[in-house]
Design an enzyme around this catalytic site. Structure first.
Site, PDB file in Angstrom:
ATOM      1  N   ARG A 219       0.839  -1.197   0.000  1.00  0.00           N
ATOM      2  CA  ARG A 219       0.000   0.000   0.000  1.00  0.00           C
ATOM      3  C   ARG A 219       0.876   1.249   0.000  1.00  0.00           C
ATOM      4  O   ARG A 219       2.071   1.188   0.294  1.00  0.00           O
ATOM      5  CB  ARG A 219      -0.921  -0.007   1.224  1.00  0.00           C
ATOM      6  CG  ARG A 219      -2.043  -1.022   1.147  1.00  0.00           C
ATOM      7  CD  ARG A 219      -2.844  -1.107   2.430  1.00  0.00           C
ATOM      8  NE  ARG A 219      -2.091  -1.721   3.514  1.00  0.00           N
ATOM      9  CZ  ARG A 219      -2.563  -1.889   4.746  1.00  0.00           C
ATOM     10  NH1 ARG A 219      -3.779  -1.460   5.060  1.00  0.00           N
ATOM     11  NH2 ARG A 219      -1.814  -2.468   5.668  1.00  0.00           N
TER      12      ARG A 219
ATOM     13  N   LYS B  98       1.311   2.024   7.169  1.00  0.00           N
ATOM     14  CA  LYS B  98       1.620   1.238   8.361  1.00  0.00           C
ATOM     15  C   LYS B  98       2.476   2.031   9.340  1.00  0.00           C
ATOM     16  O   LYS B  98       3.096   3.033   8.996  1.00  0.00           O
ATOM     17  CB  LYS B  98       2.330  -0.065   7.984  1.00  0.00           C
ATOM     18  CG  LYS B  98       1.427  -1.075   7.301  1.00  0.00           C
ATOM     19  CD  LYS B  98       0.193  -1.416   8.131  1.00  0.00           C
ATOM     20  CE  LYS B  98       0.506  -2.184   9.383  1.00  0.00           C
ATOM     21  NZ  LYS B  98      -0.705  -2.430  10.218  1.00  0.00           N
TER      22      LYS B  98
ATOM     23  N   TYR C 254      -1.326   4.774  10.437  1.00  0.00           N
ATOM     24  CA  TYR C 254      -1.730   3.837  11.491  1.00  0.00           C
ATOM     25  C   TYR C 254      -0.549   3.661  12.433  1.00  0.00           C
ATOM     26  O   TYR C 254       0.589   3.484  11.989  1.00  0.00           O
ATOM     27  CB  TYR C 254      -2.122   2.482  10.899  1.00  0.00           C
ATOM     28  CG  TYR C 254      -3.429   2.501  10.151  1.00  0.00           C
ATOM     29  CD1 TYR C 254      -4.626   2.754  10.821  1.00  0.00           C
ATOM     30  CD2 TYR C 254      -3.483   2.252   8.783  1.00  0.00           C
ATOM     31  CE1 TYR C 254      -5.836   2.783  10.140  1.00  0.00           C
ATOM     32  CE2 TYR C 254      -4.683   2.271   8.102  1.00  0.00           C
ATOM     33  CZ  TYR C 254      -5.863   2.532   8.771  1.00  0.00           C
ATOM     34  OH  TYR C 254      -7.056   2.562   8.100  1.00  0.00           O
TER      35      TYR C 254
ATOM     36  N   HIS D 157      -1.125   2.111  16.158  1.00  0.00           N
ATOM     37  CA  HIS D 157      -1.385   0.965  17.049  1.00  0.00           C
ATOM     38  C   HIS D 157      -0.351   0.908  18.175  1.00  0.00           C
ATOM     39  O   HIS D 157       0.273  -0.119  18.431  1.00  0.00           O
ATOM     40  CB  HIS D 157      -1.383  -0.344  16.252  1.00  0.00           C
ATOM     41  CG  HIS D 157      -2.399  -0.386  15.143  1.00  0.00           C
ATOM     42  ND1 HIS D 157      -3.755  -0.413  15.391  1.00  0.00           N
ATOM     43  CD2 HIS D 157      -2.250  -0.401  13.794  1.00  0.00           C
ATOM     44  CE1 HIS D 157      -4.409  -0.448  14.237  1.00  0.00           C
ATOM     45  NE2 HIS D 157      -3.518  -0.429  13.261  1.00  0.00           N
TER      46      HIS D 157
ATOM     47  N   GLU E 130      -6.132   5.344  13.390  1.00  0.00           N
ATOM     48  CA  GLU E 130      -7.115   4.476  14.047  1.00  0.00           C
ATOM     49  C   GLU E 130      -7.810   5.121  15.232  1.00  0.00           C
ATOM     50  O   GLU E 130      -8.788   4.563  15.748  1.00  0.00           O
ATOM     51  CB  GLU E 130      -6.470   3.151  14.478  1.00  0.00           C
ATOM     52  CG  GLU E 130      -5.535   3.234  15.669  1.00  0.00           C
ATOM     53  CD  GLU E 130      -4.101   3.559  15.295  1.00  0.00           C
ATOM     54  OE1 GLU E 130      -3.232   3.468  16.175  1.00  0.00           O
ATOM     55  OE2 GLU E 130      -3.842   3.922  14.116  1.00  0.00           O
TER      56      GLU E 130
ATOM     57  N   VAL F 280     -12.827  -7.757  17.891  1.00  0.00           N
ATOM     58  CA  VAL F 280     -13.000  -6.891  19.062  1.00  0.00           C
ATOM     59  C   VAL F 280     -12.120  -5.652  18.933  1.00  0.00           C
ATOM     60  O   VAL F 280     -10.968  -5.748  18.506  1.00  0.00           O
ATOM     61  CB  VAL F 280     -12.625  -7.650  20.350  1.00  0.00           C
ATOM     62  CG1 VAL F 280     -12.777  -6.759  21.571  1.00  0.00           C
ATOM     63  CG2 VAL F 280     -13.477  -8.903  20.484  1.00  0.00           C
TER      64      VAL F 280
ATOM     65  N   ASP G  88      -3.617  -6.433  15.487  1.00  0.00           N
ATOM     66  CA  ASP G  88      -2.931  -5.138  15.446  1.00  0.00           C
ATOM     67  C   ASP G  88      -2.909  -4.474  16.823  1.00  0.00           C
ATOM     68  O   ASP G  88      -2.027  -3.658  17.109  1.00  0.00           O
ATOM     69  CB  ASP G  88      -3.612  -4.193  14.450  1.00  0.00           C
ATOM     70  CG  ASP G  88      -3.140  -4.423  13.019  1.00  0.00           C
ATOM     71  OD1 ASP G  88      -1.982  -4.815  12.828  1.00  0.00           O
ATOM     72  OD2 ASP G  88      -3.946  -4.225  12.091  1.00  0.00           O
TER      73      ASP G  88
END
Length: 371
Positions: free
Chosen positions: A15, A75, A94, A96, A118, A239, A270
């Site tokens: 990506r 990422k 992102y 995380h 996120e 979840v 993640d």
């Protein structure tokens, strides 16, 4: 503003942060965009397409990081990328962080501003920049799980939808959010027996109204999870606790109650995963076996379909990127509470409460850091 787009360096990641169409929108507004050479080659976007859109092609990530005030990625930055970040520079991608103490430490030490896709909020209480990738991951979870059930992959040899005269597989999805509803849609389309376990009654009512008798909607308690997981041929962990580590809902003891050759797909990986035995895997080696159960725990599932994922992500991120470029980072954050929710690290301080709690950092209010 000087906007930089480095090539993604995570294994099996094709990506790219900006498409040529997004670059064109920025350059038409007078911003400069620097794209690393071959950044889009993995999804068949040539450097010439970026140049036609107004970008400047640079030969290395180091040059991109040196030139840019605002770094746009997909990422989370790897260690070598974090080390190129500096005070006064912003990265929008992102992150995380709750599941990655090393990355958090490096970003804190860099003094940069780190905004996480996120955790950016939405008017409807949603997470608009997580949604497109959650849609992809949810749909892929059933596709990947069905493949893993094949005997040649180590699975129990069950066809997800069965055939006339033979029972379909039992698919259990824990979580009825964006990942969950997209997993449900594909699993029902493949004619499996589908159950969703969810704690929100309003969400269960919505799912029941959406899918009717095709979906078994059950309120999630520990007893219910134990009952349905034990009979699942394919279990999908969908979840999400925004910004925080995922809760461990499936213990090793519960895993042992599943039939040998059953499959778990932990989309929550993640954020650390919601299954006790989960650990991150790659597209190159996507599965492992624990207690005779196939585990699919790829940490960047949408990376398997990078062209679809890139364009879906850009549709969501571009308005925020333009906002940051046009208004300046601090003003854009202070003028938009939803964008401000995305701020995780700023000038050595952790500004997201869940990240600070999970990793043991002092929490500093994002707005207080910027004022």
């Amino acid at each position: 503003m000087q906007v930089g787009v480095p090539k993604e360096i995570k294994p099996q990641e094709s990506r790219v942060g900006l498409t040529p169409a997004s670059v064109r929108e920025l350059t038409q507004l007078g911003h400069s965009v620097f794209v690393e050479r071959s950044a889009g080659v993995g999804i068949n976007i040539a450097d010439t397409e970026y140049e036609t859109a107004g970008a400047v092609i640079l030969n290395s990530a180091e040059e991109v990081f040196e030139q840019a005030e605002l770094i746009i990625k997909v990422k989370e930055p790897r260690s070598q990328e974090c080390l190129m970040m500096r005070e006064g520079q912003t990265i929008f991608t992102y992150l995380h962080l709750a599941a990655d103490s090393k990355q958090t430490k490096l970003l804190v030490e860099s003094g940069c501003t780190a905004i996480a896709y996120e955790t950016v909020g939405g008017v409807a209480g949603d997470l608009p920049l997580l949604t497109p990738m959650s849609q992809v991951a949810g749909r892929m979870s059933i596709q990947a799980g069905a493949h893993c059930l094949e005997k040649s992959q180590g699975g129990s040899g069950i066809l997800l939808g069965g055939v006339p005269g033979v029972a379909a597989a039992n698919v259990v999805i824990i979580g009825g959010g964006v990942v969950g509803i997209n997993a449900i849609r594909i699993a029902i389309g493949m004619e499996a027996n589908v159950t969703v376990l969810e704690k929100s009654l309003p969400r269960l009512r919505y799912l029941d109204a959406e899918f009717g008798a095709k979906l078994n909607c059950i309120y999630a308690t520990s007893e219910v999870i134990e009952h349905y997981v034990a009979s699942a041929d394919l279990l999908v962990g969908a979840v999400l606790v925004a910004g925080a580590a995922a809760p461990k809902l499936i213990s090793v003891d519960l895993l042992r109650k599943m039939h040998p050759g059953s499959v778990v797909v932990d989309v929550a990986i993640d954020q650390g995963g919601c299954i006790a035995t989960s650990r991150p895997t790659t597209h190159e080696e996507p599965t492992f076996i624990v207690e005779h159960i196939i585990h699919y725990c790829v940490a960047n599932m949408p990376g398997a379909v990078p062209r679809t994922s890139t364009f879906a992500l850009n549709n969501a991120t571009l308005p925020f990127i333009i906002q940051l470029a046009e208004q300046g980072v601090s003003h854009a954050l202070l003028s938009d509470d939803y964008l401000l929710m995305g701020l995780n690290v700023h000038q050595g301080k952790v500004t997201h409460q869940a990240v600070a709690k999970d990793l043991g950092y002092p929490y500093v209010c994002a707005r207080d850091c910027l004022v």
